[in-house]
Design an enzyme around this catalytic site. Structure first.
Site, PDB file in Angstrom:
ATOM      1  N   ALA A 160       0.869  -1.186   0.000  1.00 41.26           N
ATOM      2  CA  ALA A 160       0.000   0.000   0.000  1.00 41.26           C
ATOM      3  C   ALA A 160       0.900   1.228   0.000  1.00 41.26           C
ATOM      4  O   ALA A 160       2.046   1.175   0.464  1.00 41.26           O
ATOM      5  CB  ALA A 160      -0.885  -0.016   1.235  1.00 41.26           C
ATOM      6  N   GLY A 185       0.803  -5.216   0.882  1.00 38.10           N
ATOM      7  CA  GLY A 185      -0.379  -5.319   0.027  1.00 38.10           C
ATOM      8  C   GLY A 185      -0.097  -6.060  -1.278  1.00 38.10           C
ATOM      9  O   GLY A 185      -1.014  -6.641  -1.867  1.00 38.10           O
ATOM     10  N   GLU A 245      -0.462  -9.577  -0.521  1.00 37.15           N
ATOM     11  CA  GLU A 245      -1.888  -9.804  -0.244  1.00 37.15           C
ATOM     12  C   GLU A 245      -2.728  -9.853  -1.524  1.00 37.15           C
ATOM     13  O   GLU A 245      -3.648 -10.662  -1.632  1.00 37.15           O
ATOM     14  CB  GLU A 245      -2.404  -8.723   0.716  1.00 37.15           C
ATOM     15  CG  GLU A 245      -1.782  -8.871   2.100  1.00 37.15           C
ATOM     16  CD  GLU A 245      -2.148  -7.736   3.036  1.00 37.15           C
ATOM     17  OE1 GLU A 245      -1.788  -6.581   2.732  1.00 37.15           O
ATOM     18  OE2 GLU A 245      -2.789  -8.002   4.054  1.00 37.15           O
ATOM     19  N   GLU A 263       4.684  -5.059   7.126  1.00 41.11           N
ATOM     20  CA  GLU A 263       3.897  -4.004   7.778  1.00 41.11           C
ATOM     21  C   GLU A 263       4.357  -3.738   9.212  1.00 41.11           C
ATOM     22  O   GLU A 263       4.306  -2.609   9.692  1.00 41.11           O
ATOM     23  CB  GLU A 263       2.399  -4.384   7.790  1.00 41.11           C
ATOM     24  CG  GLU A 263       1.718  -4.321   6.436  1.00 41.11           C
ATOM     25  CD  GLU A 263       1.781  -5.625   5.653  1.00 41.11           C
ATOM     26  OE1 GLU A 263       2.620  -6.497   5.985  1.00 41.11           O
ATOM     27  OE2 GLU A 263       0.999  -5.773   4.706  1.00 41.11           O
TER      28      GLU A 263
HETATM   29  N1  CO8 Z   1       4.557   3.173  -0.748  1.00 39.27           N
HETATM   30  C1  CO8 Z   1       4.950   4.327  -1.306  1.00 39.27           C
HETATM   31  N2  CO8 Z   1       6.076   4.470  -2.026  1.00 39.27           N
HETATM   32  C2  CO8 Z   1       6.838   3.366  -2.187  1.00 39.27           C
HETATM   33  C3  CO8 Z   1       6.503   2.126  -1.627  1.00 39.27           C
HETATM   34  C4  CO8 Z   1       5.299   2.043  -0.884  1.00 39.27           C
HETATM   35  N3  CO8 Z   1       4.862   0.895  -0.357  1.00 39.27           N
HETATM   36  N4  CO8 Z   1       7.470   1.240  -1.944  1.00 39.27           N
HETATM   37  C5  CO8 Z   1       8.371   1.902  -2.686  1.00 39.27           C
HETATM   38  N5  CO8 Z   1       8.000   3.186  -2.832  1.00 39.27           N
HETATM   39  C6  CO8 Z   1       8.705   4.258  -3.560  1.00 39.27           C
HETATM   40  C7  CO8 Z   1       9.902   4.763  -2.767  1.00 39.27           C
HETATM   41  O1  CO8 Z   1       9.488   5.697  -1.797  1.00 39.27           O
HETATM   42  C8  CO8 Z   1      10.744   5.365  -3.875  1.00 39.27           C
HETATM   43  O2  CO8 Z   1      10.203   6.600  -4.224  1.00 39.27           O
HETATM   44  P1  CO8 Z   1      11.196   7.851  -4.559  1.00 39.27           P
HETATM   45  O3  CO8 Z   1      11.970   7.412  -5.776  1.00 39.27           O
HETATM   46  O4  CO8 Z   1      10.265   8.975  -4.825  1.00 39.27           O
HETATM   47  O5  CO8 Z   1      12.074   8.019  -3.367  1.00 39.27           O
HETATM   48  C9  CO8 Z   1      10.482   4.422  -5.050  1.00 39.27           C
HETATM   49  O6  CO8 Z   1       9.278   3.734  -4.752  1.00 39.27           O
HETATM   50  C10 CO8 Z   1      11.573   3.377  -5.217  1.00 39.27           C
HETATM   51  O7  CO8 Z   1      11.734   2.708  -3.987  1.00 39.27           O
HETATM   52  P2  CO8 Z   1      13.165   2.536  -3.250  1.00 39.27           P
HETATM   53  O8  CO8 Z   1      14.067   3.668  -3.601  1.00 39.27           O
HETATM   54  O9  CO8 Z   1      12.894   2.299  -1.796  1.00 39.27           O
HETATM   55  O10 CO8 Z   1      13.696   1.232  -3.980  1.00 39.27           O
HETATM   56  P3  CO8 Z   1      14.683   0.134  -3.390  1.00 39.27           P
HETATM   57  O11 CO8 Z   1      15.024  -0.759  -4.520  1.00 39.27           O
HETATM   58  O12 CO8 Z   1      15.784   0.767  -2.629  1.00 39.27           O
HETATM   59  O13 CO8 Z   1      13.798  -0.696  -2.315  1.00 39.27           O
HETATM   60  C11 CO8 Z   1      11.808  -1.849  -1.559  1.00 39.27           C
HETATM   61  C12 CO8 Z   1      12.697  -1.439  -2.756  1.00 39.27           C
HETATM   62  C13 CO8 Z   1      12.578  -2.859  -0.676  1.00 39.27           C
HETATM   63  C14 CO8 Z   1      10.562  -2.494  -2.125  1.00 39.27           C
HETATM   64  C15 CO8 Z   1      11.477  -0.596  -0.717  1.00 39.27           C
HETATM   65  O14 CO8 Z   1      10.956   0.392  -1.586  1.00 39.27           O
HETATM   66  C16 CO8 Z   1      10.447  -0.838   0.348  1.00 39.27           C
HETATM   67  O15 CO8 Z   1      10.790  -1.370   1.396  1.00 39.27           O
HETATM   68  N6  CO8 Z   1       9.186  -0.430   0.116  1.00 39.27           N
HETATM   69  C17 CO8 Z   1       8.124  -0.495   1.096  1.00 39.27           C
HETATM   70  C18 CO8 Z   1       7.647  -1.911   1.265  1.00 39.27           C
HETATM   71  C19 CO8 Z   1       6.581  -1.977   2.337  1.00 39.27           C
HETATM   72  O16 CO8 Z   1       6.802  -1.688   3.489  1.00 39.27           O
HETATM   73  N7  CO8 Z   1       5.383  -2.388   1.927  1.00 39.27           N
HETATM   74  C20 CO8 Z   1       4.253  -2.548   2.816  1.00 39.27           C
HETATM   75  C21 CO8 Z   1       3.463  -1.307   2.902  1.00 39.27           C
HETATM   76  S1  CO8 Z   1       2.151  -1.423   4.075  1.00 39.27           S
HETATM   77  C22 CO8 Z   1       0.961  -2.344   3.303  1.00 39.27           C
HETATM   78  O17 CO8 Z   1       1.123  -2.782   2.197  1.00 39.27           O
HETATM   79  C23 CO8 Z   1      -0.307  -2.599   4.065  1.00 39.27           C
HETATM   80  C24 CO8 Z   1      -1.438  -3.070   3.143  1.00 39.27           C
HETATM   81  C25 CO8 Z   1      -2.791  -3.049   3.729  1.00 39.27           C
HETATM   82  C26 CO8 Z   1      -3.104  -1.963   4.687  1.00 39.27           C
HETATM   83  C27 CO8 Z   1      -3.970  -0.868   4.191  1.00 39.27           C
HETATM   84  C28 CO8 Z   1      -4.092   0.111   5.307  1.00 39.27           C
HETATM   85  C29 CO8 Z   1      -4.920   1.302   5.124  1.00 39.27           C
END
Ligand code: CO8
Length: 260
Positions: free
Chosen positions: A66, A111, A114, A134
């Protein structure tokens, strides 16, 4: 039809839904979820669509979860709504009478895992990464991870992933039964489409009944679940495809199914 965050193509009975925010690793914001609901509704209603494939744009991600930027300041009632809508959307995909395959091409976190869990099958590229991180941002899964993951891989492994917040690669996902197949990234879509075409050629009513029986029998006591299976299987005898399938077998020829 044009969407902002999703590409939607239908070819030869196969709908391909591509999450298309590659700069944010296809993170799911509320607009994307609304578009997913829209295309899933079309897929359910359109009789020409037989199978769904869900995948991500770009080389890096299926869906990285998400959208954290959008979620960070939500109050609990707003978060509830976002989660509930996500649940409704994924349940629509999970219960529609046509199979869905997640073609997971990179990060499928939170997500993303999921969404893949709500599909009937998961085909993963060798570079796929799964996880429920999460907990690392102060949450728990909110789109079915605490429920579908333990049902698929067992409670122990689900707890390891959800409480520990770790990531696993495609091979490990295969070992624990989270994914059906691991494929080279270059052939992921072709192999997924090949299997989708096979599913599309199956007798549609039997496909619907098989999915229904598994979905709705899974959580029942065995006696009740078996009764459900009997009912679903018996209904197949009301179709022309059942007559054709058995006739073709006895005549030693290929069946010509018409989906009725
Ligand atoms: N949300 C928003 N932006 C994201 C997300 C995300 N989940 N994942 C990546 N991005 C963005 C980064 O912020 C970055 O943006 P920018 O270039 O503007 O800085 C761009 O994508 C590229 O990402 P990274 O630079 O971080 O790329 P890396 O290769 O270094 O890392 C990863 C890749 C490991 C995937 C890393 O981006 C990461 O850890 N992402 C988050 C993963 C995460 O925590 N996901 C779970 C989110 S919570 C969730 O899904 C709950 C679902 C249901 C609940 C609903 C509740 C209301």
């Amino acid at each position: 039809m044009e969407y902002k965050n999703i590409l939607f193509n239908v070819d030869d009975g196969i709908a391909i839904i591509t999450f298309n925010r590659p700069k944010a690793l296809n993170a799911m914001n509320s607009e994307t979820m609304a578009e997913l609901m829209e295309v899933a509704t079309i897929c359910k209603k359109d009789e020409n669509i037989k199978v769904l494939i869900l995948t991500g744009a770009g080389e890096k991600a299926f869906v990285a979860g998400a959208d954290i930027a959008q979620m960070q300041n939500l109050a609990a009632p707003e978060a509830f709504k976002f989660m509930e809508f996500g649940h409704d959307t994924l349940r629509l995909i999970e219960t529609m009478p046509k199979p869905s395959i997640a073609a997971v091409n990179g990060f499928a976190l939170g997500g993303g895992t999921e969404i893949s869990l709500a599909c009937d099958m998961r085909f993963a590229a060798e570079n796929a990464v799964f996880g429920q991180p999460e907990i690392l941002i102060g949450l728990i899964p909110g789109w079915g991870g605490t429920q579908r993951l333990p049902r698929l891989v067992g409670a122990g492994i689900a707890k390891e992933l959800i409480l520990g917040g770790g990531q696993i690669n495609a091979q490990r996902a295969y070992e624990i039964g989270l994914v059906n197949r691991v494929l080279p990234a270059a052939s992921l879509m072709e192999e997924t489409k090949k299997f989708a075409r096979k599913l599309a050629s199956m007798p549609a009513f039997a496909v619907k009944m098989a999915k229904y029986s598994i979905n709705y029998g899974y959580d029942l006591a065995l006696d009740n679940a078996n009764k459900l299976e009997i009912e679903c299987c018996a209904q197949c005898f009301s179709t022309q495809d059942q007559k054709e399938g058995m006739k073709a077998f006895l005549e030693k020829r290929k069946p010509n199914f018409i989906g009725k």
